[in-house]
Design a protein around this motif. Structure first.
Motif, PDB file in Angstrom:
ATOM      1  N   TYR A  71      36.354  72.295  58.387  1.00  0.00           N
ATOM      2  CA  TYR A  71      36.444  70.803  58.587  1.00  0.00           C
ATOM      3  C   TYR A  71      35.159  70.557  58.276  1.00  0.00           C
ATOM      4  O   TYR A  71      34.017  71.210  59.117  1.00  0.00           O
ATOM      5  N   SER A  72      34.491  69.597  57.720  1.00  0.00           N
ATOM      6  CA  SER A  72      33.120  69.217  57.239  1.00  0.00           C
ATOM      7  C   SER A  72      32.411  69.060  58.780  1.00  0.00           C
ATOM      8  O   SER A  72      31.207  69.328  58.822  1.00  0.00           O
ATOM      9  N   LYS A  73      32.912  68.273  59.490  1.00  0.00           N
ATOM     10  CA  LYS A  73      32.369  67.875  60.892  1.00  0.00           C
ATOM     11  C   LYS A  73      32.123  69.042  61.813  1.00  0.00           C
ATOM     12  O   LYS A  73      30.981  69.081  62.241  1.00  0.00           O
ATOM     13  N   ASP A  74      32.756  70.298  61.451  1.00  0.00           N
ATOM     14  CA  ASP A  74      32.395  71.416  62.285  1.00  0.00           C
ATOM     15  C   ASP A  74      31.185  72.062  61.854  1.00  0.00           C
ATOM     16  O   ASP A  74      30.526  72.985  62.318  1.00  0.00           O
ATOM     17  N   LEU A  75      30.790  71.959  60.690  1.00  0.00           N
ATOM     18  CA  LEU A  75      29.711  72.494  59.840  1.00  0.00           C
ATOM     19  C   LEU A  75      28.459  71.952  60.292  1.00  0.00           C
ATOM     20  O   LEU A  75      27.251  72.592  60.250  1.00  0.00           O
ATOM     21  N   ILE A  76      28.317  70.654  60.360  1.00  0.00           N
ATOM     22  CA  ILE A  76      26.914  70.049  60.862  1.00  0.00           C
ATOM     23  C   ILE A  76      26.361  70.618  61.796  1.00  0.00           C
ATOM     24  O   ILE A  76      25.147  70.787  61.607  1.00  0.00           O
ATOM     25  N   SER A  77      26.937  71.156  63.061  1.00  0.00           N
ATOM     26  CA  SER A  77      26.161  71.465  64.150  1.00  0.00           C
ATOM     27  C   SER A  77      25.754  72.975  63.626  1.00  0.00           C
ATOM     28  O   SER A  77      24.568  73.659  64.110  1.00  0.00           O
ATOM     29  N   LEU A  78      26.652  73.670  63.138  1.00  0.00           N
ATOM     30  CA  LEU A  78      26.391  75.053  62.615  1.00  0.00           C
ATOM     31  C   LEU A  78      25.096  75.185  61.857  1.00  0.00           C
ATOM     32  O   LEU A  78      24.273  76.049  61.786  1.00  0.00           O
ATOM     33  N   LEU A  79      25.087  74.256  60.656  1.00  0.00           N
ATOM     34  CA  LEU A  79      24.001  74.244  59.531  1.00  0.00           C
ATOM     35  C   LEU A  79      22.870  73.764  60.307  1.00  0.00           C
ATOM     36  O   LEU A  79      21.726  74.401  60.063  1.00  0.00           O
ATOM     37  N   ASP A  80      22.839  72.743  61.108  1.00  0.00           N
ATOM     38  CA  ASP A  80      21.490  72.209  61.767  1.00  0.00           C
ATOM     39  C   ASP A  80      20.471  71.828  61.009  1.00  0.00           C
ATOM     40  O   ASP A  80      19.442  72.452  61.317  1.00  0.00           O
ATOM     41  N   LEU A  81      20.849  71.188  59.821  1.00  0.00           N
ATOM     42  CA  LEU A  81      19.808  70.776  58.766  1.00  0.00           C
ATOM     43  C   LEU A  81      19.391  69.338  58.818  1.00  0.00           C
ATOM     44  O   LEU A  81      20.179  68.554  59.001  1.00  0.00           O
ATOM     45  N   GLN A  82      18.135  69.269  58.580  1.00  0.00           N
ATOM     46  CA  GLN A  82      17.774  67.682  58.548  1.00  0.00           C
ATOM     47  C   GLN A  82      16.622  68.025  57.291  1.00  0.00           C
ATOM     48  O   GLN A  82      15.770  68.636  57.397  1.00  0.00           O
ATOM     49  N   PRO A  83      17.000  67.240  56.110  1.00  0.00           N
ATOM     50  CA  PRO A  83      18.095  66.501  55.823  1.00  0.00           C
ATOM     51  C   PRO A  83      19.462  67.241  55.664  1.00  0.00           C
ATOM     52  O   PRO A  83      19.309  68.507  55.479  1.00  0.00           O
ATOM     53  N   LEU A  84      20.346  66.751  55.985  1.00  0.00           N
ATOM     54  CA  LEU A  84      21.809  67.300  55.759  1.00  0.00           C
ATOM     55  C   LEU A  84      22.196  67.515  54.321  1.00  0.00           C
ATOM     56  O   LEU A  84      22.004  66.375  53.616  1.00  0.00           O
ATOM     57  N   PRO A  85      22.681  68.626  53.932  1.00  0.00           N
ATOM     58  CA  PRO A  85      23.137  68.725  52.436  1.00  0.00           C
ATOM     59  C   PRO A  85      24.542  67.894  52.285  1.00  0.00           C
ATOM     60  O   PRO A  85      25.055  67.466  53.392  1.00  0.00           O
ATOM     61  N   GLU A  86      24.806  67.971  50.815  1.00  0.00           N
ATOM     62  CA  GLU A  86      26.278  67.125  50.769  1.00  0.00           C
ATOM     63  C   GLU A  86      26.950  68.303  51.189  1.00  0.00           C
ATOM     64  O   GLU A  86      27.064  69.571  50.921  1.00  0.00           O
ATOM     65  N   ILE A  87      28.227  67.902  51.832  1.00  0.00           N
ATOM     66  CA  ILE A  87      29.189  68.850  52.387  1.00  0.00           C
ATOM     67  C   ILE A  87      30.729  68.605  51.935  1.00  0.00           C
ATOM     68  O   ILE A  87      31.261  67.411  52.226  1.00  0.00           O
ATOM     69  N   TRP A  88      31.468  69.211  51.140  1.00  0.00           N
ATOM     70  CA  TRP A  88      32.650  69.449  50.859  1.00  0.00           C
ATOM     71  C   TRP A  88      33.763  70.183  51.847  1.00  0.00           C
ATOM     72  O   TRP A  88      33.498  71.467  51.646  1.00  0.00           O
ATOM     73  N   GLY A  89      34.227  69.492  52.590  1.00  0.00           N
ATOM     74  CA  GLY A  89      34.870  70.495  53.635  1.00  0.00           C
ATOM     75  C   GLY A  89      36.499  70.588  53.306  1.00  0.00           C
ATOM     76  O   GLY A  89      37.044  69.943  52.353  1.00  0.00           O
ATOM     77  N   SER A  90      37.149  71.594  53.925  1.00  0.00           N
ATOM     78  CA  SER A  90      38.637  71.560  53.878  1.00  0.00           C
ATOM     79  C   SER A  90      38.983  71.942  52.612  1.00  0.00           C
ATOM     80  O   SER A  90      39.917  71.429  51.771  1.00  0.00           O
ATOM     81  N   HIS A  91      38.318  72.838  51.798  1.00  0.00           N
ATOM     82  CA  HIS A  91      38.356  73.379  50.416  1.00  0.00           C
ATOM     83  C   HIS A  91      38.345  72.066  49.407  1.00  0.00           C
ATOM     84  O   HIS A  91      38.457  72.265  48.214  1.00  0.00           O
ATOM     85  N   GLY A  92      37.479  71.051  49.876  1.00  0.00           N
ATOM     86  CA  GLY A  92      37.381  69.920  48.860  1.00  0.00           C
ATOM     87  C   GLY A  92      38.376  68.672  49.214  1.00  0.00           C
ATOM     88  O   GLY A  92      38.045  67.523  48.483  1.00  0.00           O
ATOM     89  N   MET A  93      38.980  68.767  50.236  1.00  0.00           N
ATOM     90  CA  MET A  93      39.864  67.573  50.703  1.00  0.00           C
ATOM     91  C   MET A  93      39.058  66.445  51.109  1.00  0.00           C
ATOM     92  O   MET A  93      39.509  65.374  51.160  1.00  0.00           O
TER      93      MET A  93
END
Length: 264
Positions: A71-93
């Motif tokens: 799920y894309s929202k779960d990656l935000i805190s794990l990555l902890d990046l600023q700026p945030l990259p583009e994220i395709w979650g759930s295999h692209g859903m």
């Protein structure tokens, strides 16, 4: 690093990257940027990965796209990046653009009902704590469990989910550490194709991934860039290059950052 495709030459590819007007770096997360963890919320990137990705993002010489089964929202805190990259979650859903805009594919009522039925079955089997519900999919994780327990889970769930999958036009697939029921036709390869179709002119691209779910992306990037398998052990794959994390992963990302910045 080891070339897997006899027609692939890493030095030649890096020269193409250096002289391309645009660079795009596609990255899977679990098993690629981060080691697998039984506690999935503790699967932080390998040491040094966050720092080099931060440098790449801040330099703005490359488009960075994370494509994950999570799920894309779960990656935000794990990555902890600023700026945030583009994220395709759930295999692209779902797609979280670098500017914060969020898009997700809509499910029809029959598909949503089938996924809910599958979720209820998991609850009835006492496996709710090992399940992951996300847009267009339901995953069951068994990493860290003994083989006998995994066998019992697969036998109990596979038959039930198979009965749900066919009439609802869902697909049942395995991944490293679990199984998943999800919408067909939505995969990492389609996400790669979409991003590349949005980029006009000459593009240098690489996709880094480890799992069977990354094979669609390796196929999608064929003849358009480099597919790179990132894992400790080699397995059959459509990728062009194999590298072992974390050292070779960091080496490649550092090279990419240096080369993409040289002509920009």
């Amino acid at each position: 690093m080891k070339a897997l495709n006899p027609n692939f030459d890493l030095d030649r590819f890096l020269k193409q990257v250096q002289h391309s007007s645009q660079c795009v770096l596609f990255l899977d997360y679990d098993g690629t940027l981060a080691p697998f963890r039984v506690e999935r919320d503790q699967a932080f990137p390998y040491a040094g990965v966050r720092e080099i990705l931060s440098d790449i993002l801040k330099s703005r010489h490359s488009r960075v796209v994370i494509i994950s089964g999570r799920y894309s929202k779960d990656l935000i805190s794990l990555l902890d990046l600023q700026p945030l990259p583009e994220i395709w979650g759930s295999h692209g859903m779902e797609r979280l653009r670098a500017n914060g805009a969020y898009e997700t594919a809509q499910l029809d009522d029959a598909t949503a009902a089938a996924l809910e039925q599958a979720r209820q079955q998991v609850d009835e089997l006492g496996l709710a704590s090992q399940s992951e519900s996300k847009p267009g999919a339901l995953a069951l994780h068994w990493r860290g469990l003994p083989d006998s327990k995994i066998k019992n889970i697969k036998e109990a769930v596979s038959s039930r989910w198979s009965e749900i999958a066919q009439p609802a036009n869902l697909v049942l697939t395995d991944f490293d550490g679990g199984m998943e029921l999800r919408v067909p036709g939505v995969n990492k390869g389609r996400a790669v194709q979409t991003v590349l179709s949005e980029m006009n002119g000459e593009v240098a691209a690489a996709y880094l991934g480890d799992d069977l779910t990354d094979e669609n992306a390796f196929q999608a990037i064929k003849n358009k860039g480099a597919g790179i398998l990132v894992r400790k052990e080699l397995r059959p794959t459509a990728a062009d290059l194999w590298l072992q994390p974390p050292d070779e992963l960091l080496q490649f990302l550092t090279q990419w950052h240096k080369i993409c910045g040289e002509m920009r």
